[in-house]
Design a protein around this motif. Structure first.
Motif, PDB file in Angstrom:
ATOM      1  N   UNK A 149       0.811  -1.126   0.072  1.00  0.00           N
ATOM      2  CA  UNK A 149      -0.068   0.023  -0.140  1.00  0.00           C
ATOM      3  C   UNK A 149       0.647   1.394   0.138  1.00  0.00           C
ATOM      4  N   UNK A 150       1.917   1.252   0.649  1.00  0.00           N
ATOM      5  CA  UNK A 150       2.736   2.480   0.725  1.00  0.00           C
ATOM      6  C   UNK A 150       3.314   2.964  -0.700  1.00  0.00           C
ATOM      7  N   UNK A 151       3.304   2.195  -1.694  1.00  0.00           N
ATOM      8  CA  UNK A 151       3.594   2.742  -3.088  1.00  0.00           C
ATOM      9  C   UNK A 151       2.334   2.987  -3.891  1.00  0.00           C
ATOM     10  N   UNK A 152       0.901   2.586  -3.192  1.00  0.00           N
ATOM     11  CA  UNK A 152      -0.072   2.880  -4.189  1.00  0.00           C
ATOM     12  C   UNK A 152      -0.463   4.345  -4.503  1.00  0.00           C
ATOM     13  N   UNK A 153      -0.105   5.248  -3.859  1.00  0.00           N
ATOM     14  CA  UNK A 153      -0.500   6.443  -4.241  1.00  0.00           C
ATOM     15  C   UNK A 153       0.722   7.035  -5.223  1.00  0.00           C
ATOM     16  N   UNK A 154       1.775   6.433  -5.357  1.00  0.00           N
ATOM     17  CA  UNK A 154       2.885   6.584  -6.435  1.00  0.00           C
ATOM     18  C   UNK A 154       2.454   6.136  -7.664  1.00  0.00           C
ATOM     19  N   UNK A 155       1.843   4.993  -7.396  1.00  0.00           N
ATOM     20  CA  UNK A 155       1.488   4.302  -8.739  1.00  0.00           C
ATOM     21  C   UNK A 155       0.376   4.769  -9.346  1.00  0.00           C
ATOM     22  N   UNK A 156      -0.610   5.269  -8.545  1.00  0.00           N
ATOM     23  CA  UNK A 156      -1.926   5.778  -9.231  1.00  0.00           C
ATOM     24  C   UNK A 156      -1.363   7.156  -9.689  1.00  0.00           C
ATOM     25  N   UNK A 157      -0.384   7.910  -9.439  1.00  0.00           N
ATOM     26  CA  UNK A 157       0.105   9.203  -9.919  1.00  0.00           C
ATOM     27  C   UNK A 157       0.727   8.999 -11.212  1.00  0.00           C
ATOM     28  N   UNK A 158       1.795   7.804 -10.973  1.00  0.00           N
ATOM     29  CA  UNK A 158       2.383   7.635 -12.416  1.00  0.00           C
ATOM     30  C   UNK A 158       1.495   7.052 -13.378  1.00  0.00           C
ATOM     31  N   UNK A 159       0.414   6.161 -13.168  1.00  0.00           N
ATOM     32  CA  UNK A 159      -0.524   5.521 -14.176  1.00  0.00           C
ATOM     33  C   UNK A 159      -1.537   6.766 -14.797  1.00  0.00           C
ATOM     34  N   UNK A 160      -1.999   7.514 -13.802  1.00  0.00           N
ATOM     35  CA  UNK A 160      -2.650   8.826 -14.286  1.00  0.00           C
ATOM     36  C   UNK A 160      -1.988   9.631 -15.105  1.00  0.00           C
TER      37      UNK A 160
ATOM     38  N   UNK B 231      -8.126   2.437   3.799  1.00  0.00           N
ATOM     39  CA  UNK B 231      -8.722   3.137   2.743  1.00  0.00           C
ATOM     40  C   UNK B 231      -7.388   3.345   1.748  1.00  0.00           C
ATOM     41  N   UNK B 232      -6.165   3.621   2.181  1.00  0.00           N
ATOM     42  CA  UNK B 232      -5.234   3.743   1.065  1.00  0.00           C
ATOM     43  C   UNK B 232      -5.134   2.459   0.138  1.00  0.00           C
ATOM     44  N   UNK B 233      -5.220   1.314   0.961  1.00  0.00           N
ATOM     45  CA  UNK B 233      -5.251   0.285   0.089  1.00  0.00           C
ATOM     46  C   UNK B 233      -6.642   0.012  -0.912  1.00  0.00           C
ATOM     47  N   UNK B 234      -7.584   0.516  -0.317  1.00  0.00           N
ATOM     48  CA  UNK B 234      -8.947   0.318  -1.037  1.00  0.00           C
ATOM     49  C   UNK B 234      -8.706   1.237  -2.294  1.00  0.00           C
ATOM     50  N   UNK B 235      -8.370   2.448  -2.126  1.00  0.00           N
ATOM     51  CA  UNK B 235      -8.405   3.433  -3.316  1.00  0.00           C
ATOM     52  C   UNK B 235      -7.198   2.935  -4.130  1.00  0.00           C
ATOM     53  N   UNK B 236      -6.102   2.510  -3.842  1.00  0.00           N
ATOM     54  CA  UNK B 236      -5.273   1.651  -4.850  1.00  0.00           C
ATOM     55  C   UNK B 236      -5.734   0.530  -5.672  1.00  0.00           C
ATOM     56  N   UNK B 237      -6.490  -0.048  -4.930  1.00  0.00           N
ATOM     57  CA  UNK B 237      -7.164  -1.248  -5.691  1.00  0.00           C
ATOM     58  C   UNK B 237      -8.384  -0.784  -6.650  1.00  0.00           C
ATOM     59  N   UNK B 238      -9.074   0.061  -6.048  1.00  0.00           N
ATOM     60  CA  UNK B 238     -10.427   0.693  -6.967  1.00  0.00           C
ATOM     61  C   UNK B 238      -9.864   1.509  -8.306  1.00  0.00           C
ATOM     62  N   UNK B 239      -8.580   2.113  -8.114  1.00  0.00           N
ATOM     63  CA  UNK B 239      -7.976   2.954  -9.133  1.00  0.00           C
ATOM     64  C   UNK B 239      -7.219   2.120 -10.188  1.00  0.00           C
ATOM     65  N   UNK B 240      -6.854   0.890  -9.598  1.00  0.00           N
ATOM     66  CA  UNK B 240      -6.100  -0.127 -10.673  1.00  0.00           C
ATOM     67  C   UNK B 240      -7.027  -0.807 -11.720  1.00  0.00           C
TER      68      UNK B 240
END
Length: 516
Positions: free
Chosen positions: A241-252, A280-289
């Protein structure tokens, strides 16, 4: 194909499955001919003079850039854009060969020599980012680490030095803060559960690190976004989860598909004490994936039932044994006392306290048995006290941290391996034990229990039944021999080349087929 991967621990330490999984998967992707740009957090305090000679600077992205990219990721999660990815050539599964660690086909060997390290990762570019994040961290662990390892400037860890000695190729990047006259950033978007209390006070970061865990994951996301803007790639793959915000930003920002892989959830690690911000950070990363990889059907069910992730978005891809030295051709003689082994992180999720309570019941019947708890974790002082309170301290050995060679030696001398996990998404260590000819007892609350047949299974809380099965294996050599032989063959069904081929199929499906 080139993968932008946000991962952990190279080379992995024997302290959890996350680093082992990243290592095994990336090595297999490399051998299959896939290029990987592998980002990993690593404190700047680990740098030495030799490293600085091959450094190039990257300026950290502004909070405003991160804000815009994360907003794009939120929009993408709720209003997916029309697909515009170009279809790659048809996917061809990698074929196996007897050649070891050469580029191309995947080899099925566990040879471990420094001379081969370059060939393992010829197609991998490692990008260490200046951040003190480590796997399995919570808020309190992060702040304690910040004080102990950054402010007090502890010596560089051995695994960090080995990274420099063994990595095939990498780009070392020093990250600088924006100029002091930069415009103030806009307020960050609200990303977490409504009404959650403010995070603990900032400790006071060293070297520009953020003083609390969530601020540091924001900072890490800005570092990753800076790197991504100078690279070309086809897909984004994030672990933990600690990389999910980064991954969401890079993918977007790049418009590339996003894959997140769930090795363990906050609910697995903390149970009723789970941090709602992490959930919630885990959930957001999975929903955005675009796709979510779960390491077991058990984890997939948890993501659907507790996190509300659509089942159609989740693919189950099982892990494989760690890349350890092979068992010796002539195994060393077993110790005079039979050894019952626990190897894993010493945290509540792994159930080491249940291991000790079962040990007390066994020793009440058979006193001539040695119990070994191998690993490190927050529970170590508590477990030593528990062993003393149970009156079994003389029969219990605590090894502390283990490297791969020492772990292999322990497996070679063990009569039995026990994995009494309270909540285990998979359980790589059980496969490690089976591949080293060790009979295994696992908890029914582990993901690997859904695929292994030639092991004994118990409920983690049933220490009486666990003690009975330990005694059964130790007292009945034919049972131990049957479990050992059949378990070894069964463990060979799980390989990182197989997992890598399944991951590649998923990648290609995203690049060819529109996301539903």
């Amino acid at each position: 194909m080139k993968v932008f991967m946000l991962g952990w621990e190279f080379p992995p330490v024997v302290s959890g499955g996350l680093g082992v999984a990243c290592y095994g998967l990336v090595k297999a992707l490399n051998a299959a001919g896939t290029d990987v740009l592998f980002l990993l957090p690593r404190p700047a305090s680990a740098k030495n003079g030799r490293e600085r000679q091959k450094t190039r600077e990257v300026h950290v992205a502004s909070p405003h850039a991160l804000h815009n990219a994360v907003e794009k990721a939120h929009d993408h999660a709720h209003n997916p854009p029309e697909p515009h990815h170009q279809a790659p050539p048809p996917f061809q599964p990698a074929r196996r060969t007897e050649r070891v660690y050469e580029p191309g086909p995947i080899a099925e060997s566990h040879v471990e020599t420094d001379a081969l390290e370059h060939h393992r990762f010829q197609r991998v570019t490692f990008v260490p980012l200046d951040s003190p994040l480590t796997p399995y961290q919570g808020e309190s662990q992060y702040q304690r680490m910040l004080v102990e390892e950054i402010l007090e400037e502890k010596p560089v860890k051995r695994w960090e030095k080995r990274f420099e000695r063994h990595a095939g190729q990498w780009i070392e990047r020093i990250i600088e803060d924006p100029p002091p006259d930069a415009a103030p950033p806009p307020p960050p978007p609200k990303r977490y559960l409504e009404g959650f209390a403010n995070p603990p006070p900032v400790v006071g970061g060293a070297n520009g690190y953020a003083g609390d865990l969530f601020s540091e994951t924001d900072r890490y996301a800005r570092l990753a976004l800076s790197v991504a803007k100078g690279e070309s790639f086809d897909i984004v793959h994030a672990h933990e989860w600690m990389t999910f915000e980064a991954a969401m930003a890079v993918a977007a920002e790049s418009g590339k598909p996003l894959v997140v892989q769930i090795h363990s959830t906050e609910m697995d690690r903390a149970g009723y004490s789970a941090n709602p911000r992490i959930i919630e950070a885990e959930r957001e990363g999975m929903l955005a994936a675009d796709r979510v990889i779960a390491v077991s059907q058990r984890t997939r069910d948890l993501l659907v039932e507790e996190y509300g992730i659509p089942a159609a978005k989740i693919t189950v891809i099982h892990n494989a044994p760690a890349d350890m030295p092979p068992p010796p051709a002539a195994p060393p003689p077993r110790a005079h006392k039979p050894t019952v082994l626990f190897l894993g992180r010493l945290v509540r999720q792994k159930g080491p306290d249940y291991f000790l309570r079962a040990a007390q019941r066994v020793l009440a019947v058979e006193a001539d048995i040695r119990f070994v708890l191998a690993g490190q974790g927050d529970m170590l002082p508590e477990l030593k006290q528990l062993a003393a309170d149970l009156g079994i301290r003389r029969s219990v050995t605590f090894t502390g941290h283990l490297n791969k060679k020492r772990a292999a030696e322990l497996f070679a001398s063990a009569a039995l391996y026990v994995m009494p996990s309270v909540s285990e998404p998979f359980g790589i260590a059980s496969l490690d034990a089976l591949s080293h000819d060790v009979p295994v007892i696992i908890s029914r609350q582990s993901g690997v229990a859904e695929v292994l047949k030639h092991v004994l299974k118990v409920d983690f809380w049933d220490t009486d039944e666990l003690a009975n099965k330990i005694l059964a294996i130790l007292r009945h050599p034919p049972l131990a021999s049957t479990l050992r032989t059949n378990g070894r063959h069964e463990s060979r069904q799980f390989t990182w080349p197989t997992a890598a081929n399944e991951v590649l199929e998923l990648y290609h499906s995203l690049l060819v087929t529109p996301t539903p």
